[in-house]
Design a protein around this motif. Structure first.
Motif, PDB file in Angstrom:
ATOM      1  N   GLU A   1       0.147   1.173 -22.515  1.00 19.08           N
ATOM      2  CA  GLU A   1      -0.338   2.522 -22.775  1.00 19.08           C
ATOM      3  C   GLU A   1      -0.438   3.336 -21.479  1.00 19.08           C
ATOM      4  OE1 GLU A   1      -2.214  -0.211 -23.254  1.00 19.08           O
ATOM      5  OE2 GLU A   1      -1.842  -0.653 -25.367  1.00 19.08           O
TER       6      GLU A   1
ATOM      7  N   ASP B   1       0.814  -1.218   0.000  1.00 21.12           N
ATOM      8  CA  ASP B   1       0.000   0.000   0.000  1.00 21.12           C
ATOM      9  C   ASP B   1       0.848   1.270   0.000  1.00 21.12           C
ATOM     10  OD1 ASP B   1      -2.483  -1.425   0.048  1.00 21.12           O
ATOM     11  OD2 ASP B   1      -2.207  -1.771   2.180  1.00 21.12           O
TER      12      ASP B   1
ATOM     13  N   VAL C   1      -0.962   3.489 -10.116  1.00 25.19           N
ATOM     14  CA  VAL C   1      -0.087   3.632 -11.279  1.00 25.19           C
ATOM     15  C   VAL C   1      -0.444   4.892 -12.068  1.00 25.19           C
ATOM     16  CG1 VAL C   1       0.557   2.615 -13.497  1.00 25.19           C
ATOM     17  CG2 VAL C   1       0.439   1.182 -11.462  1.00 25.19           C
TER      18      VAL C   1
ATOM     19  N   VAL D   1       5.575  -1.127 -13.200  1.00 25.91           N
ATOM     20  CA  VAL D   1       4.815  -2.346 -13.500  1.00 25.91           C
ATOM     21  C   VAL D   1       3.367  -1.962 -13.777  1.00 25.91           C
ATOM     22  CG1 VAL D   1       4.003  -4.566 -12.635  1.00 25.91           C
ATOM     23  CG2 VAL D   1       6.300  -3.770 -12.052  1.00 25.91           C
ATOM     24  N   ASN D   2       2.847  -2.435 -14.911  1.00 24.89           N
ATOM     25  CA  ASN D   2       1.489  -2.066 -15.291  1.00 24.89           C
ATOM     26  C   ASN D   2       0.815  -3.195 -16.067  1.00 24.89           C
ATOM     27  OD1 ASN D   2      -0.783  -0.511 -15.527  1.00 24.89           O
ATOM     28  ND2 ASN D   2       0.182   1.169 -16.632  1.00 24.89           N
ATOM     29  N   VAL D   3      -0.503  -3.054 -16.255  1.00 19.74           N
ATOM     30  CA  VAL D   3      -1.265  -4.097 -16.937  1.00 19.74           C
ATOM     31  C   VAL D   3      -1.354  -3.866 -18.440  1.00 19.74           C
ATOM     32  CG1 VAL D   3      -2.596  -4.698 -14.902  1.00 19.74           C
ATOM     33  CG2 VAL D   3      -3.441  -2.896 -16.410  1.00 19.74           C
ATOM     34  N   GLY D   4      -0.677  -2.856 -18.931  1.00 23.15           N
ATOM     35  CA  GLY D   4      -0.670  -2.600 -20.362  1.00 23.15           C
ATOM     36  C   GLY D   4       0.405  -1.567 -20.621  1.00 23.15           C
TER      37      GLY D   4
ATOM     38  N   THR E   1       2.617  -6.082  -5.084  1.00 21.60           N
ATOM     39  CA  THR E   1       2.908  -6.534  -6.440  1.00 21.60           C
ATOM     40  C   THR E   1       4.345  -7.050  -6.541  1.00 21.60           C
ATOM     41  OG1 THR E   1       1.374  -4.877  -7.286  1.00 21.60           O
ATOM     42  CG2 THR E   1       2.922  -5.804  -8.861  1.00 21.60           C
TER      43      THR E   1
ATOM     44  N   ASN F   1      -3.383  -9.837 -13.424  1.00 21.92           N
ATOM     45  CA  ASN F   1      -2.774  -9.650 -14.732  1.00 21.92           C
ATOM     46  C   ASN F   1      -1.260  -9.800 -14.658  1.00 21.92           C
ATOM     47  OD1 ASN F   1      -1.785  -7.616 -17.069  1.00 21.92           O
ATOM     48  ND2 ASN F   1      -3.740  -8.552 -17.583  1.00 21.92           N
TER      49      ASN F   1
ATOM     50  N   GLY G   1      -3.909   1.026 -16.159  1.00 19.91           N
ATOM     51  CA  GLY G   1      -3.391   0.907 -14.801  1.00 19.91           C
ATOM     52  C   GLY G   1      -4.429   1.047 -13.717  1.00 19.91           C
ATOM     53  N   ASN G   2      -4.011   0.785 -12.497  1.00 24.33           N
ATOM     54  CA  ASN G   2      -4.890   1.020 -11.352  1.00 24.33           C
ATOM     55  C   ASN G   2      -4.670   2.463 -10.878  1.00 24.33           C
ATOM     56  OD1 ASN G   2      -2.409   0.889 -10.117  1.00 24.33           O
ATOM     57  ND2 ASN G   2      -2.819  -0.989  -8.981  1.00 24.33           N
ATOM     58  N   ALA G   3      -5.390   2.838  -9.834  1.00 23.92           N
ATOM     59  CA  ALA G   3      -5.342   4.226  -9.378  1.00 23.92           C
ATOM     60  C   ALA G   3      -3.915   4.640  -9.033  1.00 23.92           C
ATOM     61  CB  ALA G   3      -6.261   4.398  -8.166  1.00 23.92           C
TER      62      ALA G   3
ATOM     63  N   VAL H   1      -9.391  -3.766 -12.184  1.00 23.14           N
ATOM     64  CA  VAL H   1      -8.338  -3.289 -11.289  1.00 23.14           C
ATOM     65  C   VAL H   1      -9.012  -2.469 -10.192  1.00 23.14           C
ATOM     66  CG1 VAL H   1      -6.503  -3.289 -13.021  1.00 23.14           C
ATOM     67  CG2 VAL H   1      -7.881  -1.235 -12.692  1.00 23.14           C
ATOM     68  N   ASP H   2      -8.348  -2.404  -9.039  1.00 22.95           N
ATOM     69  CA  ASP H   2      -8.907  -1.702  -7.881  1.00 22.95           C
ATOM     70  C   ASP H   2     -10.269  -2.266  -7.455  1.00 22.95           C
ATOM     71  OD1 ASP H   2      -6.722   0.126  -7.685  1.00 22.95           O
ATOM     72  OD2 ASP H   2      -7.559   1.258  -9.349  1.00 22.95           O
TER      73      ASP H   2
END
Lengths: 339, 339
Positions: free
Chosen positions: A185, A149, A193, A180-183, A231, B233, A189-191, B148-149
């Motif tokens: 672009e 967190d 990122v 680190v991200n889910v794509g 993560t 992911n 991302g999550n909040a 996500v989130d």
């Protein structure tokens, strides 16, 4: 001379392998002085088993208590004042040692690092940086386990500290920093990122190359891989787990027929050489970055070789004045933000 | 007869491999009727290349538009009313098809699933469930990429839906549910996991076995692996990436000397057999769980075999009345909460 306190009591193979590793490091490098911290009789017995160790550069520092692996860390650090972790960290705090290396309780190392050694002024959180092998060499994953967190501003500091480490300890010029991200672009991302991305982009003195998808990590897609510790811990452990399972399956596969067994004998040396490249232990341990002294955590299962590498890693850290560079980098960023 | 709409235009190998996969599925199972959705000329041409396909059970459904891989999903679903994804999902919505299978734009499939097919009453979020190979067989990882989130209550529903899927589609009795965590102890975790843990424990009709560390995932430490989609992911992609890199390194290693090259010839068949076990494509695609009809996403790089398996997977889903079971499970939990 670089003075390194080593927790002789921490980890699955303590004290035997730890002592062997310390002796190996002191034998390999004449500019190292090791303080072996732990139960005096056990440490002396371990040393006695090592023929011809450099006696002048190995000192036993008695510590009567041991913090066990599963002990709640905050209590352990507060109560076990004569534990190898607390005694070793106090050597660093008092300036009697430059670094502390332990294979013991990660939580206790983390808590002790913050409470005893203390953070560099301006550092908000101290992350664990884990060196992970890749197809191309090695990357630094941080935070690999200290601050779940974490916030956006923490991640930016992780990127700064990680860049300094990779450039000056590992020797990679202008290390590429990826988040680190889910794509790939920017809008993905999550909040956390999404909040961190523009801050990274605006940060001076790091070579931010954008998002990195987990798939690209083993390919060596970035030199410094930044994420919060939940993560990071998932990445580190899955990395180890997937590797172990795949190799065990390959080995089992090789034993299924007479034909494959004969083939296995022939391919064994080449495979061993390949797998060495994917062995994290050659790089030593995970530094806890951003503290006033260096604290390094090695695997709980570390054997002599990894302990020795972790100790030697501390020399470069000291020589390269990493902590001074971290201070300068944080100040430069603050000044850039003010103007 | 199970009626399955297939996106002929989605994925790197569309339409050729998609059409081949659809023909293969319809040839293997006589209880399948495939609706191939896409550009009429391209689909008909593809079919013409398949000798002796079961014409009575393959229908071409024209759709003039294609949603590209990188298109922003919400806009694409709203604007491209005659795209293969929107047309295919409308078949499910209108009850003309039981399922929709696509290798196309994941975001568009996710958005279309929620906006066109719609969620089952009571389902808060629809997660992607990815089947991942393990040392012991296969586990379901969810959410592997949709939300996500996500919140704690979402994760509990993921556990319920995932359990039903693993029990009735894959055939694992009382599937073990684990929540991805950074340690095995209940007090470990980030804020989300700490909040979710007691809710999972209190949830009836799931076999919750506690935290699972990422290291245990490839060992098959749980049958249903629950996490929010950012972590999911990362796990899914790192799993694929680490596997690919290790195998390529093993292959390269085998080519380094004459001795190892000869050995490689001998071990090849055994290694191939081993690696088949670690090949996710045999299980088909990732279902988007909790929708009123079944939507399955296959890899963008899917070839005929994976497409065919994804289609056949839909038959069990329909036969086992998974959606009815999800409804019942959610209602049972609500009633348990009320009493």
């Amino acid at each position: 001379m670089v003075r390194i306190a080593v927790d002789a009591m921490g980890g699955d193979n303590a004290p035997g392998e730890i002592i062997k590793g310390a002796v190996d490091a002191a034998s390999r490098r004449e500019d190292i002085h090791v303080y072996l911290v732990g139960r005096e009789d056990a440490v002396k017995q371990g040393l006695a088993a090592c023929p011809n160790y450099p006696k002048a550069r190995i000192t036993v520092v008695p510590a009567s208590e041991v913090i066990e692996t599963e002990e709640p860390p905050v209590n352990a650090i507060r109560r076990k004042k004569d534990s190898s972790i607390v005694v070793g960290m106090n050597l660093v705090k008092k300036g009697e040692a430059d670094a502390f290396v332990s294979a013991g309780n990660s939580g206790a190392i983390l808590v002790g690092g913050q409470m005893i050694v203390g953070r560099i002024k301006g550092v908000e959180r101290a992350p664990f940086g884990a060196l992970i092998p890749t197809e191309q060499g090695v990357s630094l994953l941080l935070d690999s386990g200290a601050n779940v967190d974490a916030r956006a501003s923490h991640l930016v500091q992780f990127a700064q500290m990680g860049s300094i480490y990779m450039e000056h300890v590992i020797g990679i010029e202008k290390p590429r920093v990826g988040i680190v991200n889910v794509g790939a672009e920017e809008e993905k991302g999550n909040a956390l990122v999404k909040e961190t991305f523009p801050l990274m982009k605006a940060c001076p003195d790091i070579n931010f190359t954008g998002s990195i998808e987990a798939r690209e990590i083993p390919h060596g897609g970035a030199d410094v891989i930044v994420c919060e510790a939940f993560t990071g811990n998932v990445i580190l452990k899955l990395y180890e787990g997937t590797g172990a399972v795949l190799l065990s399956m390959v080995k089992k596969g090789l034993m299924t027929s007479l034909r494959s067994k004969i083939g296995a004998l022939l391919v064994k040396p080449a495979l061993k050489e390949t797998m060495k490249k994917f062995d994290a232990s050659q790089y030593g341990g995970a530094p806890l970055l951003g503290l006033k002294g260096l604290v390094v955590k090695t695997h709980g299962s570390a054997k002599a070789k990894e302990v020795s590498n972790s100790i030697i890693q501390c020399v470069t850290f000291k020589e390269q004045k990493i902590n001074e560079k971290i201070k300068e980098s944080l100040e430069a960023k603050e000044q850039a933000a003010e103007t």
